[in-house]
Design a protein around this motif. Structure first.
Motif, mmCIF file in Angstrom:
data_model
loop_
_atom_site.group_PDB
_atom_site.id
_atom_site.type_symbol
_atom_site.label_atom_id
_atom_site.label_comp_id
_atom_site.label_asym_id
_atom_site.label_seq_id
_atom_site.Cartn_x
_atom_site.Cartn_y
_atom_site.Cartn_z
ATOM 1 N N SER A 41 37.152 41.581 51.092
ATOM 2 C CA SER A 41 38.068 40.940 50.125
ATOM 3 C C SER A 41 38.632 39.441 50.654
ATOM 4 O O SER A 41 39.185 39.370 51.624
ATOM 5 C CB SER A 41 39.148 41.745 49.721
ATOM 6 O OG SER A 41 40.003 41.239 48.748
ATOM 7 N N GLY A 42 38.034 38.427 49.861
ATOM 8 C CA GLY A 42 38.323 37.137 50.255
ATOM 9 C C GLY A 42 38.427 36.121 49.000
ATOM 10 O O GLY A 42 38.012 36.461 47.882
ATOM 11 N N CYS A 43 38.870 35.061 49.188
ATOM 12 C CA CYS A 43 39.235 34.073 48.374
ATOM 13 C C CYS A 43 37.563 33.776 47.796
ATOM 14 O O CYS A 43 36.851 33.474 48.546
ATOM 15 C CB CYS A 43 39.851 32.668 48.878
ATOM 16 S SG CYS A 43 39.769 31.218 47.939
ATOM 17 N N VAL A 54 44.255 42.058 45.727
ATOM 18 C CA VAL A 54 44.182 40.793 45.123
ATOM 19 C C VAL A 54 42.949 40.588 44.203
ATOM 20 O O VAL A 54 41.956 40.811 44.732
ATOM 21 C CB VAL A 54 44.459 39.601 46.037
ATOM 22 C CG1 VAL A 54 44.215 38.171 45.302
ATOM 23 C CG2 VAL A 54 45.704 39.554 47.078
ATOM 24 N N PRO A 55 42.877 40.270 43.047
ATOM 25 C CA PRO A 55 41.614 40.024 42.145
ATOM 26 C C PRO A 55 40.842 39.265 42.761
ATOM 27 O O PRO A 55 41.206 38.274 43.305
ATOM 28 C CB PRO A 55 42.404 39.760 40.771
ATOM 29 C CG PRO A 55 43.707 39.990 40.461
ATOM 30 C CD PRO A 55 44.447 40.092 42.191
ATOM 31 N N SER A 56 39.496 39.673 42.741
ATOM 32 C CA SER A 56 38.691 38.952 43.283
ATOM 33 C C SER A 56 38.417 37.350 42.674
ATOM 34 O O SER A 56 37.961 36.666 43.510
ATOM 35 C CB SER A 56 37.201 39.560 43.150
ATOM 36 O OG SER A 56 36.767 39.723 41.812
ATOM 37 N N HIS A 57 38.782 37.136 41.445
ATOM 38 C CA HIS A 57 38.541 35.900 41.176
ATOM 39 C C HIS A 57 39.694 34.891 41.592
ATOM 40 O O HIS A 57 39.574 33.821 41.148
ATOM 41 C CB HIS A 57 38.593 35.803 39.471
ATOM 42 C CG HIS A 57 39.762 36.252 38.981
ATOM 43 N ND1 HIS A 57 40.088 37.645 38.788
ATOM 44 C CD2 HIS A 57 40.755 35.586 38.108
ATOM 45 C CE1 HIS A 57 41.187 37.790 38.187
ATOM 46 N NE2 HIS A 57 41.719 36.569 37.917
#
Length: 235
Positions: A41-43, A54-57
């Motif tokens: 999970s990352g920016c 946190v949503p992936s987009h």
């Protein structure tokens, strides 16, 4: 892993490089592979790690404040545990065995995580000659040559206009200043390129490399590294 363990890994192909259990044709067993610090999970732009909730987009605050030059990034691992140990052995001890394991993990990650699509070339940034001599070899070029061969892509190299202090321990803004205008690409590039580095901390090196690639025709740039440092941690 002790020195003796590393010798045994060399001497006994078919055994896991992490636990020495039977591993078949891969240098790892399934249990150790699953237990590696995968980056899940990352920016979407800079790959800064954040909670899975946190949503992936959603783009991180750093990229909203100052978006890097590259369009997106792809980093399969976190710079932790076994991956950090492999990279340190590869980068600072010229351990080709560690590099070979990292290479195979990268190729595996391209398959299972569906790596960046439509890439037409890989671009690496050369170490300054004096630093390559100090370390014994240029680890990013070594990895880039083998990854390009594995993925059947051409490899382009960026050279350094000048020697710069190491990025280790510098703040985000200092890292950006340190590598500004330092890279030069001599060949024309295809529109879609993948930039390769060993570890991504703030993305400053890949940002500077991306700007040099744009000058030579790159239109869509993906930043790629073996591992991403956790948020707030600099190396």
């Amino acid at each position: 892993m002790t020195w003796l363990d590393r010798v045994l890994v060399w001497a006994m192909p078919g055994y896991c490089s992490f636990c020495l259990a039977g591993a078949g044709d891969s240098p790892w067993c399934e249990q150790c592979l699953v237990g590696l610090p995968w980056h899940v999970s990352g920016c979407p732009v800079c790959s800064e790690p954040r909670p899975a909730s946190v949503p992936s987009h959603v783009i991180c605050g750093h990229c909203l404040k100052r978006r890097p030059d590259f369009d997106q990034s792809w980093v399969p691992f976190l710079y932790e545990d076994e991956i950090a140990q492999l990279i340190q052995r590869f980068k600072f001890n010229a351990d080709r065995r560690a590099g070979q394991i990292l290479l195979q993990l990268m190729v595996h990650a391209f398959d299972v995580q569906h790596g960046p699509e439509h890439v037409q070339a890989i671009v690496t940034a050369d170490l300054h000659l004096s630093r390559a001599r100090e370390r014994g070899f240029d680890q990013t070029r070594w990895l880039g040559q083998r990854l390009a061969h594995a993925l059947d892509l051409p490899l382009y190299r960026a050279t350094r206009r000048r020697q710069t202090p190491t990025q280790r321990g510098l703040s985000r803004s200092a890292r950006q200043r340190n590598v500004r205008h330092v890279y030069h690409v001599t060949s024309a590039l295809p529109p879609c390129v993948l930039l390769l580095d060993d570890v991504m901390t703030t993305g400053a090196t890949l940002d500077a490399l991306s700007r040099a690639c744009r000058e030579k025709g790159a239109e869509h740039v993906t930043a790629c590294a073996m591992a991403r440092t956790p948020a707030g941690r600099a190396i």
